[in-house]
Design an enzyme around this catalytic site. Structure first.
Site, PDB file in Angstrom:
ATOM      1  N   ASP A  85      30.918  46.174  39.776  1.00  8.64           N
ATOM      2  CA  ASP A  85      32.182  46.847  39.452  1.00  8.64           C
ATOM      3  C   ASP A  85      31.875  48.186  38.776  1.00  8.64           C
ATOM      4  O   ASP A  85      31.204  48.241  37.752  1.00  8.64           O
ATOM      5  CB  ASP A  85      33.029  45.971  38.520  1.00  8.64           C
ATOM      6  CG  ASP A  85      34.479  46.398  38.492  1.00  8.64           C
ATOM      7  OD1 ASP A  85      34.745  47.618  38.367  1.00  8.64           O
ATOM      8  OD2 ASP A  85      35.363  45.534  38.586  1.00  8.64           O
TER       9      ASP A  85
ATOM     10  N   ASP B  25      31.281  48.518  34.957  1.00  2.00           N
ATOM     11  CA  ASP B  25      32.543  49.264  34.858  1.00  2.00           C
ATOM     12  C   ASP B  25      32.940  49.501  33.408  1.00  2.00           C
ATOM     13  O   ASP B  25      33.364  50.600  33.033  1.00  2.00           O
ATOM     14  CB  ASP B  25      33.628  48.468  35.587  1.00  2.00           C
ATOM     15  CG  ASP B  25      35.013  49.050  35.422  1.00  2.00           C
ATOM     16  OD1 ASP B  25      35.276  50.111  36.006  1.00  2.00           O
ATOM     17  OD2 ASP B  25      35.840  48.432  34.718  1.00  2.00           O
TER      18      ASP B  25
ATOM     19  N   ASP C 282      32.867  48.449  43.983  1.00  2.00           N
ATOM     20  CA  ASP C 282      34.277  48.542  44.389  1.00  2.00           C
ATOM     21  C   ASP C 282      34.818  49.951  44.187  1.00  2.00           C
ATOM     22  O   ASP C 282      35.788  50.357  44.815  1.00  2.00           O
ATOM     23  CB  ASP C 282      35.135  47.519  43.637  1.00  2.00           C
ATOM     24  CG  ASP C 282      35.014  47.649  42.129  1.00  2.00           C
ATOM     25  OD1 ASP C 282      34.114  48.356  41.625  1.00  2.00           O
ATOM     26  OD2 ASP C 282      35.830  47.024  41.415  1.00  2.00           O
ATOM     27  N   HIS C 283      34.157  50.712  43.314  1.00  2.00           N
ATOM     28  CA  HIS C 283      34.494  52.106  43.013  1.00  2.00           C
ATOM     29  C   HIS C 283      33.456  52.589  42.001  1.00  2.00           C
ATOM     30  O   HIS C 283      32.609  51.803  41.551  1.00  2.00           O
ATOM     31  CB  HIS C 283      35.905  52.232  42.420  1.00  2.00           C
ATOM     32  CG  HIS C 283      36.099  51.387  41.195  1.00  2.00           C
ATOM     33  ND1 HIS C 283      35.553  51.708  39.965  1.00  2.00           N
ATOM     34  CD2 HIS C 283      36.728  50.197  41.007  1.00  2.00           C
ATOM     35  CE1 HIS C 283      35.867  50.771  39.079  1.00  2.00           C
ATOM     36  NE2 HIS C 283      36.566  49.825  39.699  1.00  2.00           N
TER      37      HIS C 283
ATOM     38  N   HIS D 227      33.710  53.018  31.437  1.00  2.00           N
ATOM     39  CA  HIS D 227      34.948  53.344  30.728  1.00  2.00           C
ATOM     40  C   HIS D 227      34.669  53.759  29.283  1.00  2.00           C
ATOM     41  O   HIS D 227      35.325  54.649  28.742  1.00  2.00           O
ATOM     42  CB  HIS D 227      35.897  52.144  30.736  1.00  2.00           C
ATOM     43  CG  HIS D 227      36.635  51.959  32.022  1.00  2.00           C
ATOM     44  ND1 HIS D 227      37.512  52.887  32.537  1.00  2.00           N
ATOM     45  CD2 HIS D 227      36.626  50.928  32.918  1.00  2.00           C
ATOM     46  CE1 HIS D 227      38.017  52.450  33.682  1.00  2.00           C
ATOM     47  NE2 HIS D 227      37.489  51.257  33.938  1.00  2.00           N
TER      48      HIS D 227
ATOM     49  N   GLU E 290      30.047  39.070  40.861  1.00  2.00           N
ATOM     50  CA  GLU E 290      30.417  40.380  40.326  1.00  2.00           C
ATOM     51  C   GLU E 290      29.670  40.688  39.036  1.00  2.00           C
ATOM     52  O   GLU E 290      29.705  39.914  38.077  1.00  2.00           O
ATOM     53  CB  GLU E 290      31.917  40.484  40.043  1.00  2.00           C
ATOM     54  CG  GLU E 290      32.301  41.895  39.595  1.00  2.00           C
ATOM     55  CD  GLU E 290      33.677  41.996  38.946  1.00  2.00           C
ATOM     56  OE1 GLU E 290      34.271  43.085  39.020  1.00  2.00           O
ATOM     57  OE2 GLU E 290      34.143  41.004  38.344  1.00  2.00           O
TER      58      GLU E 290
ATOM     59  N   SER F 237      40.383  48.521  40.147  1.00  2.00           N
ATOM     60  CA  SER F 237      39.604  47.362  40.600  1.00  2.00           C
ATOM     61  C   SER F 237      40.441  46.370  41.397  1.00  2.00           C
ATOM     62  O   SER F 237      39.918  45.704  42.301  1.00  2.00           O
ATOM     63  CB  SER F 237      38.967  46.651  39.394  1.00  2.00           C
ATOM     64  OG  SER F 237      37.924  47.427  38.861  1.00  2.00           O
TER      65      SER F 237
ATOM     66  N   THR G 276      38.740  41.693  39.942  1.00  2.00           N
ATOM     67  CA  THR G 276      37.876  41.506  41.118  1.00  2.00           C
ATOM     68  C   THR G 276      37.785  40.050  41.569  1.00  2.00           C
ATOM     69  O   THR G 276      38.077  39.749  42.731  1.00  2.00           O
ATOM     70  CB  THR G 276      36.482  42.097  40.880  1.00  2.00           C
ATOM     71  OG1 THR G 276      36.616  43.484  40.577  1.00  2.00           O
ATOM     72  CG2 THR G 276      35.595  41.922  42.095  1.00  2.00           C
TER      73      THR G 276
END
Length: 359
Positions: free
Chosen positions: A42, A255, A297-298, A259, A250, A83, A136
């Site tokens: 993620d 992620d 996923d990004h 952030h 995952e 997500s 996710t």
């Protein structure tokens, strides 16, 4: 003379008759459908992945892949996905709006990989370092209009087709404000909940491991080898059956490090994910009939590995945002059908590329 001619005629008739008798055909052994392992980092873009080449103790496991592609992750309503929409596109063959779980852009439920594969005799597993109700993992078994509906997502887990899961998320299953005891409900549905790990899994049972109140601790805060170890335990459980399996793993907190614009957090989570990829690759190589797909996923944080004050021998991790970015995301594949994942395409095509091999 006449008897001799009659004898010859009979021989000819019998010979022709025997030629017309069909010999039983040898039945070819039916090839088992391949196992499928989908691993999602993620927030993992190319720079996040590249950090495993510079900060790990050994070689990155990503060096072991030959088939590589890129996906565009834009959602139905935004150039930059969240997500929920990103995972829904991977799990359900559709572009949707940011925040949606298992729904298309018109808020209509879409079948997930878990649901479709379960119907064709696959066993299934989900693992994450977030809560199991987070965006996710939720996108593989739930259908809700907003990712924040985690109580509703937990209820859908109880009735899902999942056979094995391990993550955080206890607070969504017990001591809830609505008084529902989903731990008991899981047991009623055949789950062995938070049992000690062992090598003798009962395939008549399902297994649920809820190991933290919400998300799992970060690597920097003592999570240890949860993700690689439970990935191996899930494989041990799934391979105890003759059925093929689908597993989604995952690395959720790559992620979260992005952030927070926290390079140590991000890189430590990325190295943990790389280690877990190694576990899956070791199995896939040994098994010979497992498709392994690893992707993000990004991207999160606009993360780059820049030169430190112009010193080209020293890397300085740099962030450009506390949010997601629109960068293309790498896809790595190994095993049967791996070459289908080359090229540049939409994230929603991952579903069909997987299903091409599962049928």
């Amino acid at each position: 003379m006449r008897k001799h001619l009659i004898f010859i005629a009979l021989v000819i008739v019998v010979s022709f008759a025997s030629c017309n008798i069909k010999k039983p055909e040898k039945k070819l052994a039916q090839k088992k459908s391949p196992n499928i392992i989908l691993m999602i980092g993620d927030g993992m873009g190319l720079s996040e992945l590249s950090s495993t080449f510079y900060y790990g103790e050994g070689e990155s496991n990503f060096l072991r892949f030959d088939e590589i592609g890129f996906i565009n992750t834009s959602s139905a309503d935004s150039k930059i996905t969240d997500s929920a929409a990103g995972a829904t596109s991977l799990a359900s063959d559709t572009k949707t709006y940011n925040g949606a779980i298992g729904l298309d852009a018109d808020s209509i439920s879409t079948p997930t990989l878990v649901e479709v594969l379960s119907k064709i005799n696959y066993n299934t597993a989900l693992l994450a370092t977030s809560s199991i109700t987070h965006a996710t993992p939720a996108a593989f078994y739930a259908h809700v209009k907003n990712r924040n509906m985690q109580n509703e997502i937990a209820e859908q887990m109880v009735n899902s087709d999942i056979d094995f899961f391990a993550a955080g998320g206890l607070k969504f299953f017990q001591n809830r404000q609505d008084g529902k005891n989903l731990m008991a409900a899981l047991s009623d549905k055949g789950f062995v909940v938070n049992d000690t790990l062992n090598q003798n899994y009962n395939m008549d049972k399902k297994y649920a491991f809820l190991l933290a109140d919400d998300g799992m601790p970060a690597i920097l805060k003592g999570r240890g080898d949860f993700l690689p170890e439970y990935t191996q335990h899930a494989i041990d459980y799934l391979t105890a059956s003759d059925k093929p399996f689908f597993m989604m793993v995952e690395g959720s907190q790559i992620d979260w490090g992005g952030h927070d614009m926290n390079a140590d957090y991000l890189i430590s989570e990325m190295l943990d994910f790389d280690k877990t990829v190694g576990v899956a690759l070791d199995f896939a190589e040994k098994d010979g009939n497992t498709l392994l797909v690893v992707l993000g996923d990004h991207e999160t944080g606009g993360f780059t590995l820049g030169a430190d004050n112009g010193n080209y021998n020293k890397i300085k991790p740099v962030f450009s945002t506390t949010s997601h970015s629109a960068t293309l995301i790498p896809v790595f594949a190994y095993g049967p059908g791996a070459d289908n994942f080359k090229g540049i395409y939409q994230n929603s095509e991952i579903f069909n590329k997987i299903m091409m091999m599962a049928k």
